[in-house]
Scaffold this active site. Structure first.
Site, short mmCIF file in Angstrom:
data_model
loop_
_atom_site.label_atom_id
_atom_site.label_comp_id
_atom_site.label_asym_id
_atom_site.label_seq_id
_atom_site.Cartn_x
_atom_site.Cartn_y
_atom_site.Cartn_z
N PHE A 1 0.81 -1.22 0.00
CA PHE A 1 0.00 0.00 0.00
C PHE A 1 0.84 1.27 0.00
O PHE A 1 0.36 2.33 0.39
CB PHE A 1 -0.98 0.02 1.19
CG PHE A 1 -1.75 -1.26 1.35
CD1 PHE A 1 -2.58 -1.72 0.34
CD2 PHE A 1 -1.64 -2.01 2.51
CE1 PHE A 1 -3.29 -2.90 0.48
CE2 PHE A 1 -2.34 -3.20 2.66
CZ PHE A 1 -3.16 -3.64 1.65
N ASN B 1 -5.22 -9.89 -16.36
CA ASN B 1 -5.75 -11.07 -15.69
C ASN B 1 -7.00 -10.67 -14.93
O ASN B 1 -6.96 -9.78 -14.09
CB ASN B 1 -4.70 -11.64 -14.72
CG ASN B 1 -5.21 -12.89 -14.03
OD1 ASN B 1 -5.99 -12.81 -13.09
ND2 ASN B 1 -4.81 -14.04 -14.50
N GLU C 1 -3.19 1.74 -8.10
CA GLU C 1 -3.65 2.86 -7.29
C GLU C 1 -5.07 3.33 -7.62
O GLU C 1 -5.77 3.87 -6.76
CB GLU C 1 -2.72 4.07 -7.46
CG GLU C 1 -1.24 3.74 -7.52
CD GLU C 1 -0.59 3.55 -6.16
OE1 GLU C 1 -1.26 3.75 -5.14
OE2 GLU C 1 0.60 3.18 -6.14
N GLY D 1 -1.08 0.22 -15.64
CA GLY D 1 -1.16 -0.45 -14.32
C GLY D 1 -2.54 -0.33 -13.71
O GLY D 1 -3.41 0.38 -14.20
N THR E 1 -0.60 -8.27 -5.62
CA THR E 1 -1.37 -7.70 -6.72
C THR E 1 -1.52 -8.67 -7.88
O THR E 1 -2.45 -8.53 -8.67
CB THR E 1 -0.65 -6.45 -7.22
OG1 THR E 1 0.73 -6.78 -7.39
CG2 THR E 1 -0.76 -5.32 -6.23
N THR F 1 -6.85 -11.45 -10.77
CA THR F 1 -6.00 -10.59 -9.93
C THR F 1 -6.30 -9.12 -10.20
O THR F 1 -6.21 -8.30 -9.28
CB THR F 1 -4.50 -10.88 -10.19
OG1 THR F 1 -4.17 -10.56 -11.54
CG2 THR F 1 -4.17 -12.32 -9.90
#
Ligand code: MOS
Length: 729
Positions: free
Chosen positions: A230, A621, A695, A692, A458, A624
């Site tokens: 985190f 994926n 966040e 990504g 993650t 996940t």
């Protein structure tokens, strides 16, 4: 929870690579590694907020049973360079809870007991611990993110038909990972081996090499599994340095696990922010002016800025925009990155303000955002790499049922319960950096992939394995996915939603290079069905290579290796961002809709539903990836309703540094969570088309909930968390 019609066309997801190991307890976390004759370190913290240590009497502690060393600023070895605070290098105390000593003993209880025998004397100086009472520092560009300005905000506000000027605030928050920060350090001569709970093994290696003046390759850092990062494990904290320092001193391995209570304030947390936002719009809702000025609490021990105004520069079209960030320096523990650093607190303020503006305009809040939709990046004029935020609004609104909303506050009721529907935009930058990877094709058909990255939970193991499997045309079950060791090819820290974008292209490159080595062997080999074939006619599938036009002409990797000496073949790969980074603007996007239920009499508040759709490029994926979004939403509920670190305004001590008093969401706090993605690849981001995820899942959630609370109750809460007392006023 996920009935995702729109996702059924995706390739069937590989299940989480490390899932079975974790649920069966076989995944080894940093503190669980074996080291012969390991000793235990216990850190002692200051009990004043500001001053000087004048002496620490260690005599009684040193005599106590099992004690091997007591390190204090008066006797600790000097470190070459750490770039980190609080490593027993100075007698100055800058916050209550700052590490001031380390007691090392044969067992942990012996270390804890001996620590109680230390006699610490201080010379106290007045402390500044009250955020509200402190004077912000003048803006200083050398101390972090700063100011931005385009157009004339004053002129825009003067012309505006509708204006608002409000202040929003967010409290100190803490990461609260299940796994506390922990390190085992062991020396072999001048070689240092460390197991560390970290989001960046390569950063830990570099910091330790500098601190102890070692050649870089004398340090090995391992971290195969992380029990929650985190952002908190994105830096090197005291435990890592002190374990190495103590192990060197006593010629024995040393283990340090940070106490749960010390996880609140001594190893970073999200700063307190106070954010003033002014918006001006014409009658159609078009923004003419935005200003966003941030005050951020900051520790005297280490500068860290929560850059809450960053998204304000790029999220909406507006002819003028100004942002600023200033520190409020305090005698409190250090700040650091936490869950959507900048954007999660920043979108709370901006997206609350946009909701307020929508009410003033009597306009639907989704419509207001569409009126101000930025077709290119307003902060630099660049085109977006990809932006499918419109699709996010549409898809999430439809799944939520937004068209059935009565916009009038307090209008939607179920008996004694007020129902509120609110929404907000989510966004986070799509960053990328460079990485290397390696693929080893084994004669028995196994494929070993290695990358010096880390998996925070993650899904990095899983997506690396999938990337290699897809490129090589092998079953994912034959992949042995390895990471979390600095002996593997170099990769950067995992943070800022950059990992998938950074390491998967490197793995794809390594797999392609391995494939090409085998392809060349096959073409040159008259025993191969692919003898003399053209490379461009050959594809990888079913565990080997074959002709695109005649898949039955297939040469298995195991067969190629067997005919060529039966030895493994390995290839390296790498990837790095290029010129596209200065041509395009890379961001991810999302729309978050929330439903709250508020009891009319008690103000009991429940988030019943969160429906969100994200554009993060291609979803690598489903399991996940969607899990990460769910986690982000859950933490968003915590930020909206529960989380608040409280520092005593006299002594500067953490008041609620424990799980009894610092509340994070539990299952009962979470209602229905429905997350989907638009899943449009961003091939400007990389060859896989994936930005990504990490966040963005938390961004916009607190604002959507605050906006829903206003819709339910008619009360605008601008100060997180939204606790019952704030609804009673
Ligand atoms: Mo993220 S807060 O950079 O781990």
């Amino acid at each position: 929870m996920m009935q995702d019609q729109n996702l059924t066309s995706l390739p069937q997801p590989a299940t989480r690579y490390d899932g079975r190991l974790k649920v069966t307890g076989k995944a080894t976390y940093a503190a669980e590694f074996h080291a012969d004759n390991v000793a235990y370190g216990h850190i002692v913290y200051s009990t004043i907020a500001s001053g000087e240590l004048t002496s620490i009497d260690t005599a009684a502690a040193e005599r106590a049973s099992g004690v091997l060393a007591v390190l204090t600023p008066f006797n600790a070895p000097k470190l070459a360079q750490t770039g980190r605070p609080s490593i027993l290098q100075s007698t100055t105390v800058r916050y209550n809870g700052e590490p001031i000593a380390l007691v090392v003993a044969s067992t942990l209880p012996q270390a804890v007991y001996a620590a109680s025998l230390l006699r610490v004397d201080y010379k106290q100086t007045p402390a500044q611990v009250n955020f509200a009472a402190a004077v912000p520092t003048a803006h200083d560009p050398k101390r972090g993110p700063s100011v931005s300005k385009r157009g004339d905000v004053a002129a825009g506000l003067a012309r505006a038909d509708v204006k608002l000027n409000e202040t929003y605030s967010t409290p100190l928050e803490y990461h609260t990972p299940m796994e506390m920060h922990s390190t085992i350090a062991e020396w072999d001569g001048d070689k240092l081996n460390v197991y560390d709970a970290t989001q960046g093994i390569s950063g830990v290696k570099q910091t330790l090499a500098r601190a102890f003046n070692l050649p870089m390759d004398n340090v090995r850092v391992q971290c195969p599994y992380v029990g929650g990062g985190f952002g908190g494990k994105g830096s090197v904290w005291t435990n890592t340095i002190l374990a190495a320092m103590a192990a060197k001193q006593i010629h024995q391995p040393v283990k340090i696990v940070i106490d749960r209570s010390a996880m609140f304030g001594t190893v970073g947390g999200r700063p307190h922010t106070q954010q003033q936002i002014a918006l001006g719009a014409d009658k159609s809702g078009k923004l003419l002016a935005i200003s966003h000025d941030v005050l951020c609490s900051n520790s005297f021990s280490l500068d860290f800025m929560e850059s809450s105004a960053n998204q304000t520069q790029m999220l909406y079209e507006s002819e003028s925009c100004s942002t600023s960030h200033r520190f409020v320096d305090l005698n409190i523990g250090p700040g650091t990155w936490q869950r959507g650093p900048g954007e999660s607190t920043g979108t709370f303020a901006l997206e609350s303000a946009m909701d307020e503006l929508a009410y003033k305009l009597k306009m639907d809040p989704v419509q207001l955002r569409l009126v101000n939709y930025a077709e290119k990046d307003p902060s630099n004029g660049r085109p977006w790499s990809e932006k499918h935020l419109r699709e996010c609004y549409t898809q999430a609104a439809e799944r939520f049922g937004w068209s059935k909303r009565n916009p009038e506050p307090r209008s939607m009721k179920e008996k004694e319960t007020l129902i509120g529907w609110g929404m907000a935009t989510a966004t986070y930058p799509g960053g990328r950096s460079g990485a290397e990877a390696q693929v080893r094709m084994m004669p028995d058909g196994r494929v070993i992939t290695e990358c010096g990255t880390q998996d925070l939970g993650t899904g990095t193991y899983t997506i690396l394995a999938e990337t290699a499997a897809a490129e090589l045309g092998v079953d994912i079950k034959s992949i042995d996915s390895r990471l979390g060791d600095t002996l593997y090819p170099r990769a950067p820290g995992s943070g800022g939603s950059t990992t998938a974008n950074t390491v998967c292209p490197a793995m794809q490159d390594a797999a392609m290079n391995a494939k090409n080595l085998l392809l060349n062997l096959a073409i040159a080999d008259e025993k191969s069905p692919l003898h003399n074939a053209k490379p461009e006619d050959i594809i990888a599938q079913n565990g080997g290579l074959c002709l695109r036009s005649a898949p039955e002409k297939h040469d298995a990797y195991t067969a190629i290796l067997a005919r060529n000496g039966g030895q493994p073949i390995e290839a390296k790969g790498q990837s790095a961002p290029g010129g596209e980074r200065s041509q395009y603007s890379f961001h991810s996007w999302g729309a978050v809709f929330a439903e709250v239920a508020v009891d009319m009499h008690t103000n009991m508040l429940k988030v019943r539903r969160v429906v969100a759709t994200f554009d993060i490029g291609k979803l690598l994926n489903m399991q996940t990836g969607i899990n990460q979004f769910h986690g982000g939403v859950v933490w968003g509920v915590g930020q909206a309703l529960l989380e608040e670190g409280i520092v005593d305004t006299v002594y500067g001590r953490m008041v609620n540094g424990n799980f009894g008093d610092y509340h994070v969401p539990v299952n009962a706090d979470i209602g229905e969570v429905d997350v989907t993605v638009v899943n449009i690849p961003d091939y400007k981001a990389n060859t896989l088309g994936a930005r990504g995820i990490g966040e963005i899942g938390i961004t916009g959630v607190a604002a959507a909930i605050a906006n829903a609370v206003y819709h339910a109750t008619g009360k605008r809460v601008r100060d997180l968390p939204i606790t019952l007392d704030k609804l009673m006023a």
